[in-house]
Design an enzyme around this catalytic site. Structure first.
Site, PDB file in Angstrom:
ATOM      1  CG  LEU B  60     -14.232 -76.894  17.999  1.00 14.54           C
ATOM      2  CD1 LEU B  60     -13.443 -76.532  16.751  1.00 14.54           C
ATOM      3  CD2 LEU B  60     -15.712 -76.625  17.777  1.00 14.54           C
ATOM      4  CG  ASP B 120     -19.760 -73.305  32.638  1.00 15.22           C
ATOM      5  OD1 ASP B 120     -20.600 -72.581  33.220  1.00 15.22           O
ATOM      6  OD2 ASP B 120     -18.985 -72.868  31.785  1.00 15.22           O
ATOM      7  CB  CYS B 176     -14.068 -58.093  34.717  1.00 18.28           C
ATOM      8  SG  CYS B 176     -15.436 -58.462  33.694  1.00 18.28           S
TER       9      CYS B 176
END
Ligand SMILES: [Zn+2]
Lengths: 534, 611
Positions: B60, B120, B176
């Site tokens: 944010l 990213d 994972c």
């Protein structure tokens, strides 16, 4: 420290939200940001983009000063003004939608022109930590610049027109403790070590160690030993040149011993010592920039109004005079060694750093008492940080925009010799301002006026150049190009400029990193930029 | 009335191209949000946005299309709604999905005029690079890291591609991998940091350290996950730890024995991997030499050495105790790489986990440098880079490619001190690039005696060479080694390469149908000798590997320190702040100062970009 003081849930949420930026300017930078009050004059596209990039990282509060109402053109390029708001006060609409970006930021607005405020409540702007103005006409810019210069409030002036951008910082004096240099060498003091360090380092005779002991000696001790050896071979001369350093590297290399299998090995710590030669042998000197700061009038002639920065400088100055060296940074690079030796060494550095910062702090307390100002103005923690970063201290003294416009005609001819210099864009932008002042409209704003406007702008820029005693002329295509813009903002250009201007504001507010000094020009056609000191 | 938002400044031709263009934005993070806004305010009418992520609180501070109430929702969907709220007249389509999914093939990409990357991670960047090459669609690639950033055009036959130059190693990891199947030291370090936060820090549900039974790989053939078979979520890790008063032995056995035992039950995970070996406290503390951890010994001595398992266990117990005391009376601790107990705790835990998974263990020094590197991200840099992306888009739409040379924001280099600086010309493609050259070719160095076909597929073809669904045949022999068809070559999976006649000198023809990418692989037999040696290597030119190793062997402190040394080497004496240190010079200087092509500055250039 691993453990912060207990935090309230709200702060917890905040530190999560701001995590990615705290890594750049730290908690103390964030505190300064959160206490900052920012004023934006004119919520143009560029103005709103700047404010957006300040509200997101969490400034304390903002105030928008804008006497305009929202136009259809505004809504086409300003994300914070929607189509339904056409005709409403621009200050109010922009404030409301910008506030949605971050609940922790306060915002209000004044639905008045900056001229009106300047003539009625002159000191209105003094309460801000920074004032940012976009699309300011000369008649507002000049008095505002003079007023804020006197009031010592930083001013950032920005323009976005077509493919051109301009950012100008006006700060009377700005001080930086953490300049965050790209490269930082460890502060080791192996040349002229202080007595405790010297005694400690000389306890070890590398040539008398067995293999196990050798592998436990910190690289610093090894390097110090070989510097001494070098001096013995060279009549006490200190190693200075590159070949001196090579010689020391060679000496370390040749000290390799054989392991139990008869294989010659150079242990990790010895290899580290070789790596340290380059940065570890430089004598610690006081950077000229810092010398200037310590000799500055502000440092030598403190008053009740002196800022904590200058009071700490005065304290530091006394230490430098007493010890003829800067405080030790007190941190060591990681080294292969046994725990005892490393910790002993580290403690010597830490102890020295601590005693020096304590000295400075005591001096600071004395100075504060002598000046008769509030005792707790500077904390011991601040002095520690100051001492740790003392070699990066930076003072920027800017110039007043009003002077640039009215008194000192800038010497641009050097730059203008390069036909591609972005300084030509500066000339164009100054021409545009004057045009706006004379005709109350941007050149090319009305479709049928483009050609006459080109002529008028040519005359204006010609006059400007001759006022500045420049012999160069502006190429016709530059004039045509800006008349084609008609004063319109291109959203993406304003986005780029908004990010850059906001970032300069953050540097000023947090007192970290060196700000632009002082005029930034961006040409989006060639994707190039330049900074000039005007 | 619909407002014409196409800026007049652009000129007639560009304006009509903008109105007709169909744009794909890949990623709705920091740059993606800004790019979407810029597109919507530049007159673009037809935009599609794809992102797999959901919104997190730490987004944010810069991803301004999202608010607190959106946390947990898909980024692409919320971004679309916010943009349409501003301008309902344009078409925006959102996909909450991975761009590497099979649904987005070459034909999907072909429908766009331009693709804008705002990603990213490298794997997705590599994939989009290949898709755009295959579809012959111009791609604008961008990224930021802290204060720096860059934007570049990638266009087949005109510029270099994203993979023309080898890039430094990647830094983000799927959950994972961290929780179930670590394969690199960094996976264990990330896990250890999460464990610190679970026990002492701020609890973050994204930082779960227990086995992840929802791992798609762990699902059994009939599609069932393991959720119903055990590991009942008792209470939070923190609560439990407090209940047992941070008893080190119990904690140790839970994280390093019981959880690992549970992981072993997810049999699918270990079909093509070496299964982990659980370890109990008693076993760990009798293993190897006895190392006393004395109270006054704060462990610094051994920073450069790799600790034994015994030592790790001792450090674990000691630091748990110290941290427990620090925690008392506080809500939580903040992990900091410079704080000793926290750093020691992470080093110990990461190494115990590495030991369990047969991963190379690390010294505290290396652990610290890996653990401490989080890429900061701020609103300003993203705003600047996203603005540059859309300005590039205008030029690319007009096919003015020569005006799209790479632009850098605050490039860290001794040559360039500019806020913004553009390359003088487009970067030419690497003629032997194993992705964009006419006949892509690469050498791989693997242990053909021990590596199985499945490992080859996962580790080499998928992870290293970034293929999604490769088909592999032995060149000239028409033997299918790996097929992208489900189950077709399952019989080969557990065979070693040698058993499939893949040996030194073998050439494999690989084909990834999705990426429309064919690659010839020359197999070199290679055995890791030193403990530090990689298990396998990939290079177009084996000489490149030699150069890399020289750098690696340069010093214990790694490359950064090394460059650092070299920088000051030429100026033997004092490094001082220059009297005037502007961030930029004048524009005329820039032209002269543009870094030479062989400059190693490119090494620093951000790739590890979070947004
Ligand atoms: Zn390529």
């Amino acid at each position: 420290m691993a453990s912060p003081p207990p935090k309230s849930p709200e702060q917890t949420e905040k530190s999560k939200k701001y995590d990615r930026q705290l890594r750049l300017w730290g908690d103390h930078g964030q505190v300064l940001l959160e206490n900052a009050k920012v004023c934006l004059i004119n919520a143009t596209t560029l103005g709103a983009e700047i404010l957006k990039s300040l509200i997101l990282p969490g400034i304390g509060a903002f105030t928008i000063v804008d006497g305009e109402t929202v136009t259809e053109e505004d809504t086409g390029s300003n994300f914070f003004l929607d189509y339904d708001s056409v005709g409403m006060p621009r200050a109010r609409v922009a404030t409301q939608s910008l506030l949605e970006l971050n609940a922790d930021v306060h915002g209000d607005y004044i639905d008045e022109t900056p001229e009106h405020i300047l003539s009625h409540t002159q000191n209105f702007f003094n309460k801000f930590n920074i004032v940012i103005g976009t699309s300011l006409p000369e008649k507002v810019l000049i008095p505002l610049s003079k007023h804020l210069w006197e009031a010592n409030v930083p001013l950032i002036v920005c323009r976005s027109i077509g493919f051109l951008g301009y950012i100008r910082l006006q700060v009377k004096e700005h001080t930086v403790i953490e300049a965050h240099p790209d490269n930082e060498n460890p502060d080791l003091r192996l040349i002229n070590p202080w007595p405790e360090l010297k005694v400690h380092l000389e306890k070890t005779d590398i040539s008398k160690l067995d293999n196990k002991e050798r592998s436990h000696v910190p690289a610093l001790t090894i390097l110090y030993y070989f510097i001494k050896k070098f001096q013995e071979h060279n009549n006490g001369a200190l190693p200075r040149s590159r070949s001196d350093k090579d010689e020391i590297r060679k000496m370390i290399q040749e000290s390799a011993v054989c392991d139990e299998n008869g294989v010659q090995i150079l242990e990790d710590n010895f290899q580290e010592a070789i790596h340290l030669v380059n940065i570890g042998i430089n004598p610690q000197i006081i950077p000229t920039q810092l010398k200037k700061i310590l000799e500055d009038d502000c440092c030598t002639h403190l008053t009740q109004d002196s800022s904590p920065f200058w009071i700490m400088c005065a304290g530091l100055r006394e230490l430098v005079q007493a010890e003829e060296s800067l405080p030790v940074r007190g941190t060591l690079p990681d080294m292969a060694s046994d725990s005892g030796s490393y910790i002993a060494l580290q403690q010597i550095y830490q102890k020295k750093a601590l005693s020096q910062s304590e000295f400075v702090y005591r001096r600071v307390c004395q100075i504060v008492t002598d000046l008769g100002i509030q005792q707790d103005i500077i904390s011991e923690q601040e002095v520690k940080l100051f001492c740790k970063h003392c070699s990066e201290l930076y003072v920027m003294r800017g110039s007043c925009i009003a002077d640039e416009y009215e008194k000192n005609s800038p010497d641009l001819s050097v730059y203008l010799e390069d036909p591609d210099s972005l300084m030509f864009s500066y000339v164009v932008l100054r021409g545009l301002e004057r045009f706006l002042g004379e005709y109350n409209v941007y050149p090319g704003h009305l479709d049928d006026q483009v050609e006459p406007d080109v002529l008028k702008l040519k005359i204006i820029t010609g006059k400007l150049l001759s006022e500045w005693r420049c012999t160069q002329i502006l190429r016709d295509e530059r004039v045509h190009e800006v008349c084609r813009y008609g004063g319109a903002e291109l959203h993406s250009v304003s986005a780029v400029l908004g990010g850059i201007a906001a970032h300069e504001a953050i540097k000023l507010l947090t007192h970290q990193y060196k700000p632009l000094n002082n005029t930034f020009i961006y040409d989006a056609i060639t994707s190039s930029s330049a900074t000039y000191t005007l | 009335m619909q407002l014409d938002r196409t800026p007049c400044v652009l000129g007639e031709e560009a304006r009509s191209l903008v109105k007709e263009a169909k744009i794909l934005v890949v990623g709705a993070g920091g740059i993606g949000c800004e790019v979407l806004k810029n597109l919507a305010l530049s007159g673009f009418q037809d935009i599609e946005i794809i992102d797999l992520d959901t919104i997190d609180v730490s987004n944010l501070n810069r991803q301004f299309l999202f608010r607190k109430e959106h946390v947990g929702k898909p980024k692409a969907v919320v971004a679309r709604e916010t943009i349409l709220g501003y301008n309902p007249d344009i078409k925006v389509k959102a996909y909450h999905d991975s761009i590497t999914s099979q649904e987005y093939g070459v034909n999907f990409f072909k429908q766009f005029s331009l693709v804008l990357n705002a990603l990213d991670n490298r794997a997705a960047r590599n994939h989009v690079n290949r898709m755009c090459l295959a579809a012959d669609i111009p791609l604008i690639e961008s990224g930021t890291a802290g204060y720096s950033g860059q934007v570049e055009l990638i266009k087949k036959g005109v510029t270099q591609c994203y993979e023309c130059q080898p890039k430094p190693t990647q830094k983000t990891y799927p959950g994972c991998t961290i929780r179930n199947t670590p394969s690199e030291p960094v996976h264990c370090i990330v896990w250890a940091k999460h464990l610190f936060n679970q026990l002492f820090g701020e609890e973050d549900p994204d930082q779960d350290v227990s086995p992840d039974s929802e791992d798609p790989e762990a699902k059994t053939e009939d599609g069932h996950s393991m959720t119903d078979t055990g590991n009942v979520k008792r209470i939070s890790t923190r609560q439990w730890a407090q209940e047992i008063d941070y008893n080190p032995t119990q904690l140790f056995n839970k994280f390093f024995f019981e959880d690992i035992e549970y992981l072993l039950k997810m049999e699918n995970l270990w079909k093509s991997r070496k299964p982990p070996v659980p370890i109990k406290w008693e076993e760990a503390t009798t293993d190897g030499e006895k190392t006393e951890v004395k109270d006054d010994d704060n462990i610094k001595n051994t920073d450069m050495k790799v600790w034994s398992i015994n030592k790790c266990a001792q450090v674990f117990a000691k630091t748990v105790d110290v941290l427990k005391k620090e925690l008392s009376g506080r809500n939580f601790l903040v992990w900091d790489k410079d704080d000793q107990p926290g750093m020691d705790f992470v080093t110990a835990c990461a190494n115990i986990r590495s030991h369990i998974f047969s991963i190379q263990m690390q010294s505290k020094f290396s652990t610290k440098s890996i653990a401490g590197s989080i890429i900061p991200a701020i609103a300003t840099a993203n705003a600047i880079v996203a603005g540059l992306v859309v300005l590039h888009a205008f030029r690319a739409l007009q096919e003015q490619y020569e005006r799209c040379s790479a632009v850098y924001l605050r490039r860290k280099s001794k040559f360039s001190k500019f806020v913004l600086a553009a390359d003088n010309e487009l970067q030419k493609a690497n003629p032997v690039c194993y992705v964009c050259s006419p006949k892509p070719f690469v050498n791989v160095f693997v242990n053909t005696n021990t590596m199985t076909v499945k490992e080859f597929e996962n580790e080499i073809l998928k992870k290293q060479l970034n293929m999604i669904a490769p088909d592999v045949v032995l060149d000239g022999k028409f033997v299918v080694v790996i097929s992208s068809e489900e189950g077709e070559t399952q019989a080969n999976d557990n065979k070693t390469l040698v058993e499939m006649s893949v040996v030194e000198g073998t050439v494999l023809k690989c084909d990834d149908f999705l990426q429309n990418y064919e690659l010839q692989i020359a197999v070199n037999h290679y055995e890791a000798k030193e403990k530090d040696d990689p298990l396998f290597k990939v290079a177009v030119n084996p000489e490149d590997l030699k150069a890399k190793e020289d750098i690696k062997n340069g010093g214990a402190n790694g490359k950064k320190e090394e460059n650092h040394d070299e920088d000051s080497d030429d100026e033997p004496t004092i490094v001082e702040n220059p009297p005037e240190d502007p961030q930029e010079g004048s524009s005329s200087k820039r032209r002269k100062l543009n870094p030479p092509e062989d400059s190693d500055d490119d090494l620093i250039v951000l790739d590890e970009i979070i947004e």
